[in-house]
Design an enzyme around this catalytic site. Structure first.
Site, PDB file in Angstrom:
ATOM      1  N   ASN A  88      35.781  38.051   4.788  1.00  0.00           N
ATOM      2  CA  ASN A  88      35.242  38.793   6.072  1.00  0.00           C
ATOM      3  C   ASN A  88      33.569  38.907   5.838  1.00  0.00           C
ATOM      4  O   ASN A  88      33.264  39.452   4.911  1.00  0.00           O
ATOM      5  CB  ASN A  88      35.920  40.068   6.390  1.00  0.00           C
ATOM      6  CG  ASN A  88      37.350  40.015   6.618  1.00  0.00           C
ATOM      7  OD1 ASN A  88      37.537  38.728   7.545  1.00  0.00           O
ATOM      8  ND2 ASN A  88      38.199  40.673   6.537  1.00  0.00           N
ATOM      9  N   GLU A  96      34.557  45.704   6.396  1.00  0.00           N
ATOM     10  CA  GLU A  96      34.492  47.162   6.414  1.00  0.00           C
ATOM     11  C   GLU A  96      33.938  47.689   5.255  1.00  0.00           C
ATOM     12  O   GLU A  96      33.204  48.404   5.107  1.00  0.00           O
ATOM     13  CB  GLU A  96      36.092  47.851   6.365  1.00  0.00           C
ATOM     14  CG  GLU A  96      36.868  47.517   7.536  1.00  0.00           C
ATOM     15  CD  GLU A  96      38.138  47.841   7.508  1.00  0.00           C
ATOM     16  OE1 GLU A  96      38.709  48.490   6.322  1.00  0.00           O
ATOM     17  OE2 GLU A  96      38.781  47.556   8.581  1.00  0.00           O
ATOM     18  N   HIS A 101      33.766  40.562  -1.205  1.00  0.00           N
ATOM     19  CA  HIS A 101      35.363  40.554  -1.800  1.00  0.00           C
ATOM     20  C   HIS A 101      36.229  39.473  -1.095  1.00  0.00           C
ATOM     21  O   HIS A 101      36.081  39.041   0.278  1.00  0.00           O
ATOM     22  CB  HIS A 101      36.179  41.798  -1.665  1.00  0.00           C
ATOM     23  CG  HIS A 101      36.217  42.428  -0.218  1.00  0.00           C
ATOM     24  ND1 HIS A 101      35.023  42.777   0.355  1.00  0.00           N
ATOM     25  CD2 HIS A 101      37.125  42.516   0.750  1.00  0.00           C
ATOM     26  CE1 HIS A 101      35.169  43.362   1.362  1.00  0.00           C
ATOM     27  NE2 HIS A 101      36.370  42.876   1.868  1.00  0.00           N
ATOM     28  N   HIS A 103      39.903  38.145   0.002  1.00  0.00           N
ATOM     29  CA  HIS A 103      41.384  38.663   0.173  1.00  0.00           C
ATOM     30  C   HIS A 103      42.191  37.652  -0.374  1.00  0.00           C
ATOM     31  O   HIS A 103      42.104  36.460   0.164  1.00  0.00           O
ATOM     32  CB  HIS A 103      41.757  39.133   1.444  1.00  0.00           C
ATOM     33  CG  HIS A 103      41.047  40.098   2.220  1.00  0.00           C
ATOM     34  ND1 HIS A 103      41.468  41.507   2.330  1.00  0.00           N
ATOM     35  CD2 HIS A 103      39.623  40.319   2.736  1.00  0.00           C
ATOM     36  CE1 HIS A 103      40.557  42.299   2.981  1.00  0.00           C
ATOM     37  NE2 HIS A 103      39.585  41.507   3.083  1.00  0.00           N
TER      38      HIS A 103
HETATM   39  P1  AMP Z   1      37.255  44.147   4.526  1.00  0.00           P
HETATM   40  O1  AMP Z   1      37.667  44.707   6.082  1.00  0.00           O
HETATM   41  O2  AMP Z   1      37.230  42.630   4.294  1.00  0.00           O
HETATM   42  O3  AMP Z   1      35.842  44.542   4.168  1.00  0.00           O
HETATM   43  O4  AMP Z   1      38.383  44.678   3.576  1.00  0.00           O
HETATM   44  C1  AMP Z   1      38.176  45.913   3.036  1.00  0.00           C
HETATM   45  C2  AMP Z   1      39.760  45.927   2.568  1.00  0.00           C
HETATM   46  O5  AMP Z   1      39.612  47.015   1.303  1.00  0.00           O
HETATM   47  C3  AMP Z   1      40.726  46.382   3.336  1.00  0.00           C
HETATM   48  O6  AMP Z   1      42.058  45.495   3.320  1.00  0.00           O
HETATM   49  C4  AMP Z   1      41.235  48.002   2.620  1.00  0.00           C
HETATM   50  O7  AMP Z   1      42.567  48.174   2.684  1.00  0.00           O
HETATM   51  C5  AMP Z   1      40.732  47.798   1.316  1.00  0.00           C
HETATM   52  N1  AMP Z   1      40.513  48.904   0.594  1.00  0.00           N
HETATM   53  C6  AMP Z   1      39.626  50.181   1.091  1.00  0.00           C
HETATM   54  N2  AMP Z   1      39.673  50.924   0.121  1.00  0.00           N
HETATM   55  C7  AMP Z   1      40.492  50.662  -0.867  1.00  0.00           C
HETATM   56  C8  AMP Z   1      40.731  51.196  -2.207  1.00  0.00           C
HETATM   57  N3  AMP Z   1      40.458  52.454  -2.581  1.00  0.00           N
HETATM   58  N4  AMP Z   1      41.500  50.462  -3.182  1.00  0.00           N
HETATM   59  C9  AMP Z   1      42.136  49.251  -2.658  1.00  0.00           C
HETATM   60  N5  AMP Z   1      41.796  48.715  -1.378  1.00  0.00           N
HETATM   61  C10 AMP Z   1      40.855  49.519  -0.500  1.00  0.00           C
END
Ligand code: AMP
Length: 119
Positions: A88, A96, A101, A103
């Protein structure tokens, strides 16, 4: 100086995670809010905010995201049946955490584009 992110804290061990893989360029750990049976985040160790910020110097780390994704696919035995990789980018892309990263999503038929419904 690059800013520390929640993923940097996971990589350096300040915040706990289910670490699955770590090398000199990338780390992989379980997503805290899984959207598939296997939902892993593969993260550059360097906190690059977004794909919009990458430079040619980042190519080794960005390439490593894919070789680690391929390794996870073999490890989870979905390399032939299939899986989904999502990056994303920016607010409208649903990003977010401002730290690049990928997925890795796998486990059954994933359906249309975007995140699958949680199993
Ligand atoms: P994005 O919306 O692509 O930025 O994805 C961020 C991802 O990080 C989301 O799927 C969250 O569930 C994941 N996330 C946020 N905090 C943590 C954490 N402490 N450990 C593992 N995953 C996390």
């Amino acid at each position: 100086m690059t800013e520390e992110t929640i993923f940097s804290k996971i990589i350096n061990g300040t915040i706990p995670s289910t670490l699955i893989y770590h090398d000199d360029l990338v780390s992989a750990f379980a997503d805290i809010n899984p959207k598939a049976e296997h939902h892993i985040l593969i993260v550059t160790n360097k906190p690059i905010p977004s794909v919009s910020d990458v430079t040619a110097a980042d190519e080794p780390a960005l390439g490593r995201l894919f070789t680690v994704a391929a390794k996870l696919a073999r490890d989870f035995k979905v390399d032939q049946s299939g899986y989904r990789l999502i990056i994303n980018c920016g607010p409208d892309g649903g990003q977010e955490v401002p730290h690049i990263h990928m997925h890795f999503l796998a486990g059954g038929k994933l359906g249309g584009l975007g995140f699958p419904e949680k199993h």
